[in-house]
Design a protein around this motif. Structure first.
Motif, PDB file in Angstrom:
ATOM      1  N   LEU A 126      -3.699  10.467   3.523  1.00 21.59           N
ATOM      2  CA  LEU A 126      -3.489  10.159   2.105  1.00 21.59           C
ATOM      3  C   LEU A 126      -2.302   9.228   1.906  1.00 21.59           C
ATOM      4  O   LEU A 126      -2.355   8.303   1.103  1.00 21.59           O
ATOM      5  N   LEU A 127      -1.212   9.467   2.654  1.00 24.78           N
ATOM      6  CA  LEU A 127      -0.026   8.618   2.519  1.00 24.78           C
ATOM      7  C   LEU A 127      -0.349   7.189   2.927  1.00 24.78           C
ATOM      8  O   LEU A 127       0.073   6.229   2.290  1.00 24.78           O
ATOM      9  N   ILE A 128      -1.120   7.058   4.000  1.00 23.39           N
ATOM     10  CA  ILE A 128      -1.473   5.735   4.510  1.00 23.39           C
ATOM     11  C   ILE A 128      -2.363   4.977   3.532  1.00 23.39           C
ATOM     12  O   ILE A 128      -2.310   3.760   3.444  1.00 23.39           O
ATOM     13  N   ALA A 129      -3.190   5.720   2.790  1.00 22.48           N
ATOM     14  CA  ALA A 129      -4.128   5.074   1.872  1.00 22.48           C
ATOM     15  C   ALA A 129      -3.474   4.722   0.537  1.00 22.48           C
ATOM     16  O   ALA A 129      -4.142   4.189  -0.339  1.00 22.48           O
ATOM     17  N   SER A 130      -2.194   5.033   0.367  1.00 27.65           N
ATOM     18  CA  SER A 130      -1.579   4.730  -0.923  1.00 27.65           C
ATOM     19  C   SER A 130      -1.004   3.312  -0.897  1.00 27.65           C
ATOM     20  O   SER A 130      -0.669   2.775   0.159  1.00 27.65           O
ATOM     21  N   LYS A 131      -0.898   2.719  -2.071  1.00 21.95           N
ATOM     22  CA  LYS A 131      -0.525   1.311  -2.172  1.00 21.95           C
ATOM     23  C   LYS A 131       0.869   1.030  -1.625  1.00 21.95           C
ATOM     24  O   LYS A 131       1.146  -0.070  -1.163  1.00 21.95           O
ATOM     25  N   ASP A 132       1.765   2.032  -1.702  1.00 19.43           N
ATOM     26  CA  ASP A 132       3.138   1.774  -1.259  1.00 19.43           C
ATOM     27  C   ASP A 132       3.378   2.269   0.169  1.00 19.43           C
ATOM     28  O   ASP A 132       4.511   2.504   0.564  1.00 19.43           O
ATOM     29  N   ALA A 133       2.309   2.421   0.958  1.00 18.09           N
ATOM     30  CA  ALA A 133       2.448   2.956   2.318  1.00 18.09           C
ATOM     31  C   ALA A 133       3.432   2.124   3.145  1.00 18.09           C
ATOM     32  O   ALA A 133       4.299   2.667   3.838  1.00 18.09           O
ATOM     33  N   ALA A 134       3.302   0.803   3.060  1.00 20.20           N
ATOM     34  CA  ALA A 134       4.134  -0.064   3.904  1.00 20.20           C
ATOM     35  C   ALA A 134       5.617   0.167   3.610  1.00 20.20           C
ATOM     36  O   ALA A 134       6.435   0.272   4.527  1.00 20.20           O
ATOM     37  N   ARG A 135       5.946   0.299   2.318  1.00 15.87           N
ATOM     38  CA  ARG A 135       7.335   0.522   1.954  1.00 15.87           C
ATOM     39  C   ARG A 135       7.794   1.928   2.367  1.00 15.87           C
ATOM     40  O   ARG A 135       8.863   2.120   2.935  1.00 15.87           O
ATOM     41  N   PHE A 136       6.924   2.912   2.107  1.00 19.65           N
ATOM     42  CA  PHE A 136       7.254   4.309   2.384  1.00 19.65           C
ATOM     43  C   PHE A 136       7.606   4.515   3.856  1.00 19.65           C
ATOM     44  O   PHE A 136       8.511   5.270   4.195  1.00 19.65           O
ATOM     45  N   PHE A 137       6.886   3.834   4.740  1.00 18.97           N
ATOM     46  CA  PHE A 137       7.091   4.061   6.173  1.00 18.97           C
ATOM     47  C   PHE A 137       7.985   3.007   6.830  1.00 18.97           C
ATOM     48  O   PHE A 137       8.123   2.986   8.050  1.00 18.97           O
ATOM     49  N   SER A 138       8.604   2.129   6.034  1.00 16.81           N
ATOM     50  CA  SER A 138       9.325   1.009   6.645  1.00 16.81           C
ATOM     51  C   SER A 138      10.486   1.458   7.535  1.00 16.81           C
ATOM     52  O   SER A 138      10.847   0.768   8.480  1.00 16.81           O
ATOM     53  N   GLY A 139      11.066   2.633   7.251  1.00 16.46           N
ATOM     54  CA  GLY A 139      12.203   3.071   8.065  1.00 16.46           C
ATOM     55  C   GLY A 139      11.815   4.076   9.143  1.00 16.46           C
ATOM     56  O   GLY A 139      12.680   4.725   9.741  1.00 16.46           O
ATOM     57  N   LEU A 140      10.529   4.212   9.406  1.00 12.89           N
ATOM     58  CA  LEU A 140      10.073   5.254  10.338  1.00 12.89           C
ATOM     59  C   LEU A 140      10.459   4.927  11.781  1.00 12.89           C
ATOM     60  O   LEU A 140      10.276   3.799  12.237  1.00 12.89           O
TER      61      LEU A 140
END
Lengths: 841, 235
Positions: A149-163
């Motif tokens: 679900l997190l990956i399919a959301s529009k802001d996924a790239a931003r959300f995971f940028s610091g992973l």
């Protein structure tokens, strides 16, 4: 050849900051070698698989690289931008995520780390999830579905940028299912978003660590593997087989005979965990234990169909050590520790050696002290199976099912998810998907068909172009055509398709389904089981004997039944077939009289008798006995390949016997054997050459016969339904309205019929056949067996039943054959009506 | 009341309010005295209706239903045909029906009186198709309408409910669409290829029938099986 970055441990050794060292020292502990090794490898940039037994400090090891990195990073200064999630932890169970949060809080607080930690599961309230997206914690503990679900959301790239890290717990259990496939695709996506991402896999001992190591890193180049750290097993568990003073039954799975002895053991220990293989067994034994519970010991029941509130109560009581025993099924299977369990009792055959190891791990969660377990075989074959399991455990031999190629229905779900996040280019997504180990060998043609399926259903008849869910832009990127599509995706994400279940609601006796609203909901039972009940039938559930009153909408009404005798519910869910490894051990034991010494007298006497009156198969032989009994002729084969493979074999053999004129009437399959009965003498037909066994058991049965049978099989319909839901062809639920299982079942069957007659090669039909062949039918195993026994069939034509045949013959009549004879059943009922009308009844 | 059961070529004779009718295993009803064939709940273009909402059902249901319809029409060669409502799955179904299907349907209809009864899914006449659209129609002792009236009612033939029946024997269960009748009224099975069923033991049927005279004519493969009401299971 592509450049592979060469990782090596930091030459200066692992860097463990001062506060960590102090925290260990204050407790009189030292970091364990594998914890430091893992830290060093991770600090050198590697992905790592850690294989360790329960109690080895696996969790801390897995999180140490993250915690150290976070400690070195320091606090966020005011005004500095949000940093996003640093570490993602993924576990197969919601409860495990919650458990880990509790366990990690101790070192995080003890060391004084500036680290925030939160769980995100299906139970997390919407407002908290929303807040997590805006202000993510450093460590997010979640499940494969939530990751999707997190990956399919529009802001996924931003959300995971610091992973920086992904920690995958219980990896051995995740990778064997479609959930694992979904997770592998999610991981591929994360690596595309964050190229330097490192994975840390935590696993119990497995037979093939390399498969898991490949799983953790991009398959680019193909075959790339994560580093491996293996921790040798702790103290050997003390396992014994309960030597019952009672007679061990020939057949059945209840182990009722041994309950007084089990009760004695419960009395002697602080807390006993009693594991069984099916929910119906759990119900039966719970009932049986309470019948003899003279001391009124607190004994509880826990299984997946019970109401959640009741399960939570039991878990709480367990945690606070308020229980003396708990009867449980696999719902308690994974590595969660509860209370001070000092004994594990396993009732029935353990079925797979790794399953046994997992369950014994429950007892005594300290690595250096031996765990204590007692196996209670329910019948004579299980005695051999338990013995084999014990020997396997001591040898450290573990088996997990072989990893399968990535499922296509899961891929379809993922492709739609990717489109929901942002428009994708087919070429790039194809390359990305192949970095996931299960999909490394995916064909481009199949991938393109999946994209077509997602867009318009992928039918040969193209009439839905104007309704497409995803469409190509001018630049060639695929994007969702309507916001509704993304909403549908979110509601249908996941790969766990439960069998249709009905609530079991309590009413006063005799009120039936027509009476009032009724009382409390006791839990859920599979619909197909309830379908076989008539009002007035009794069954055991939630620890009591209930009377079935009727079904109304999605609820089954029940009342208290008088007496304690009940028809026991039989659930398909909990039945695991005998594993390949254990099967081989049992065959070896059977073939080697020297090993019978380890078996109780009643069992070894039985084998000796079999050897004298018939024969025992050699390790690589297949024994086939034929004999007459009553008005019928029987053929019993002993492949020891598990119920599923035997069922498939039974279906195929009866077809062949039918053609050969043997007039077969039915068959029954157990984990060990297969019995077919008919009107002609199959033994004589085999010896005369009318139906030679070599031809009967020839591998070619897996060709046309299998196809012909499969096409009509209810097994395939059930598999199709699951594939269709996962692939998004059928909706799990509409916004605000969950479809009941029955409605889904009906329409899935109809769609299956339509597709089968109009487009049998549709991509979803292919996915279904592939699934059925590996799952419910166990075709691969049957195929291995048929090639193994080629030229090694040992036929014994007997004049009466043999000792070895007794257990399977006792199964006849207990299990119905699910044939394709529904019209016969209809005709029978209609005939009764006509006879009645003609006054013959 | 007893109902004589005679089976001919797989079809079963029933008598509804004194009119003799033949229950065909394909799910159609034929009244020989009137040369009338009745089908109900075709739900044509159901797959397309789902696709419009983003659920890509196989696009083969219309062709399958038309094949079946062509077969029964050819077999009975009726002078008149009644399609008893819900002929199309949604209001725009007929308008968006692909041309080859439209022509096929036209060929089946040609040379016969054709009556479209309005249903809840298709309250308007089907766009661009011949035939008369009515809300109900009387033939002999019978009244044909889409939704059955709420109370027991003589001589009514209706559809709408998609009746199905279930029998349980030796722990096995068989569920099939069926004609549901007590000899006074009859509820037709759904004829469409992608239609589900509702068990006749469901509450929706409770007040419709005289239950001690009830019989389900279950659709088998090429044969109709009459089953007495008391032998049927719920669910």
């Amino acid at each position: 050849m592509t450049d592979q970055p060469a990782f090596s441990p930091d030459p200066a050794g692992p860097r463990l900051p001062e506060p960590f060292l102090r925290w260990f020292a204050e407790r009189g502990w030292a970091p364990r070698a594998h914890q430091l090794d893992l830290l060093a490898l991770a600090q050198g940039g590697a992905s790592v698989l850690l294989i360790a037994p329960t109690g080895a400090g696996k969790t801390l090891a897995g999180f140490l690289p993250s915690l150290v990195d976070l400690a070195l990073r320091g606090k966020r200064r005011p005004g500095e931008a949000q940093r996003g999630v640093h570490t993602l932890y993924i576990s197969p169970l919601k409860a495990l995520a919650v458990d880990i949060e509790r366990n990690l809080t101790k070192p995080v607080e003890g060391i004084g780390l500036p680290v925030t930690m939160e769980t995100r599961t299906g139970d997390t309230p919407a407002h908290k999830r929303q807040r997590q997206k805006l202000s993510p914690p450093d460590i997010l503990l979640t499940t494969p579905e939530q990751l999707a679900l997190l990956i399919a959301s529009k802001d996924a790239a931003r959300f995971f940028s610091g992973l920086r890290y992904v920690v995958l717990d219980e990896l051995h259990s995740l990778v064997t299912s479609k959930r694992g496939h979904l997770l592998s695709l999610g991981l591929a996506r994360l690596r595309a978003l964050v190229p330097g991402l490192q994975s840390i896999g935590l696993s119990a001992t497995v037979a093939e660590p390399d498969a898991l190591r490949r799983w953790l890193v991009p398959q680019n180049p193909p075959g790339a593997m994560a580093d491996l750290i293996t921790v040798a097993g702790g103290a050997k568990p003390q396992i014994s087989i309960l030597e019952s003073r009672e007679r061990v039954p020939w057949a059945g799975h209840s182990a009722r005979h041994a309950m007084p002895e089990v009760y004695e053991e419960i009395r002697k220990h602080k807390t006993t965990l009693l594991f069984v293989n099916t929910r119906s067994q759990a119900e039966l034994l719970f009932q049986e234990l309470w019948r003899i519970n003279e001391d009124n010991l607190p004994i509880a029941l826990h299984h997946g169909s019970l109401d959640v509130a009741q399960r939570r109560r039991v878990e709480k009581a367990m945690e606070s050590n308020a229980l003396r025993a708990i009867v449980a099924t696999s719902t308690l299977d994974l590595g969660i520790d509860w209370g001070d369990v000092d004994l594990v009792v396993h009732v029935g055959a353990p079925k797979g050696a790794s399953r046994l190891a997992q369950r014994i791990g429950r007892s005594n969660h300290r690595m250096d002290e031996p765990s204590k377990a007692i196996l209670v075989p329910a019948n004579r074959f299980e005695v051999m199976e338990c013995r084999a399991a014990i020997e396997a455990n001591y040898l450290g031999a573990q088996d997990t099912p072989p990893l399968l190629d990535g499922a296509l229905d899961v891929l379809a779900q993922h492709v739609l998810g990717c489109a929901c996040a942002e428009p994708f280019a087919a070429d790039a997504l194809y390359d990305e998907v192949r970095t996931a180990a299960p999909y490394a060998l995916l064909d481009r043609e199949i991938f393109d068909r999946i994209v077509q399926f997602v867009a318009t259903g992928g039918y040969a008849l193209k009439t839905y172009e104007r309704y497409a869910r995803i469409r190509q832009t001018k630049e060639g990127l695929w994007r969702v055509s309507h916001p509704r599509v993304a909403q549908q995706y979110r509601l249908n994400v996941g790969t766990i398709i439960e069998a249709p279940m009905l609530n079991v609601r309590y009413v006063r006796s005799g009120r039936g389904s027509a009476g009032g609203r009724g009382g409390a909901v006791l839990g859920k039972v599979e619909e197909y089981f309830l379908e076989t009940l008539a009002p007035g039938d009794t069954f055991m559930f939630s620890g009591r004997v209930l009377r079935f009153e009727g079904i109304r909408e999605s609820e089954a009404f029940v009342s208290n039944a008088a007496g304690t005798d009940a028809m026991v519910p039989s659930y398909a869910g909990g039945k695991f077939p005998l594993s390949t490894y254990l099967a081989e051990q049992v065959r070896a034991m059977l073939a080697d009289p020297a090993r019978w010494q380890a078996l109780p007298d009643q069992v070894s006497d039985w084998l000796r008798l079999q050897r004298d009156v018939s024969a025992l198969p050699k390790r690589d032989q297949l024994l086939v006995e034929t004999f007459p009994r009553g008005q019928r002729f029987y053929m019993v084969a002993y492949p020891f390949e598990g119920r599923l493979a035997h069922q498939t074999l039974g279906m195929l053999l009866t077809r062949r016997l039918e053609r050969a004129g043997a007039r077969p009437l039915g068959f029954v399959a157990s984990d060990y054997a297969l019995a077919i009965w008919g009107l002609s003498d199959m033994g004589a037909m085999a010896t005369s050459g009318a139906a030679p066994l070599a031809a009967l058991f020839d591998e070619d049965m897996l060709g046309d016969d299998l196809d012909a049978w499969l096409a009509e099989s209810w097994l395939l319909k059930r598999t199709f339904r699951n594939c269709a839901v996962i692939a998004g062809l059928i909706e799990k639920r509409y916004p605000g309205q969950e479809k009941t299982g029955r409605q889904v079942t009906v329409s899935a069957d109809l769609i299956y019929d339509v597709l089968r007659s109009h487009e049998p090669d549709h991509i979803l039909m292919q996915a279904t056949r592939a699934d059925a062949a590996t799952g419910l039918l166990d075709v691969a195993r049957l195929s291995d067996m048929l090639s193994r026994i080629k030229g090694r069939i040992r036929h014994k034509a007997l004049d009466r039943i043999s000792p070895l045949a007794v257990p399977i013959m006792l199964e006849i009549g207990k299990e119905s054959v699910n044939g394709e004879t529904s019209d016969m059943l209809l005709a029978e009922v209609a005939d009764e009506l006509i006879e009645e009308a003609a006054g013959q009844r | 009341m007893t109902i004589a059961t005679r089976i001919e070529g797989g079809a079963a004779y029933v008598s509804v309010a004194g009119e003799a009718a033949l229950c065909d295993p394909a799910g159609a009803l034929f009244l020989p005295a009137h040369g009338l064939l009745v089908v109900s709940d075709l739900h044509l273009e159901k797959g397309a209706a789902f696709a419009r909402r983003g659920v890509m059902m196989p696009p083969y249901d219309t062709a399958a239903t038309l094949d079946r319809l062509a077969r029964v029409v050819e077999a009975y060669d009726p002078a008149a045909v009644i399609s008893l409502g819900d002929s199309f799955h949604d209001v725009v179904g007929a308008r968006h029906m692909p041309e080859p299907f439209r022509q096929r349907l036209g060929a089946i209809m040609s040379g016969r009186d054709w009556f479209w009864i309005v249903g809840n899914h298709d309250p308007e006449p089907p766009a661009g198709l011949p035939g008369r659209t009515v809300s109900e129609i009387a033939v002999g002792n019978l009244l044909f309408r889409h939704e059955p009236a709420a109370r027991a009612c003589d001589g009514e033939v209706a559809g709408h409910l998609h009746p199905g029946a279930r029998i349980v024997r030796r722990g096995r269960s068989v569920r099939r669409p069926c004609f549901a009748t007590d000899g006074r009224r009859l509820v037709m099975p759904a004829f469409g290829a992608l239609t589900g069923v509702l068990n006749v033991r469901d509450r929706a049927f409770l007040r419709l029938f005289e239950w001690n005279a009830f019989r389900a004519y279950m659709l088998g493969t090429g044969k109709v099986y009459p089953v007495d009401g008391k032998m049927l299971s719920p669910g």
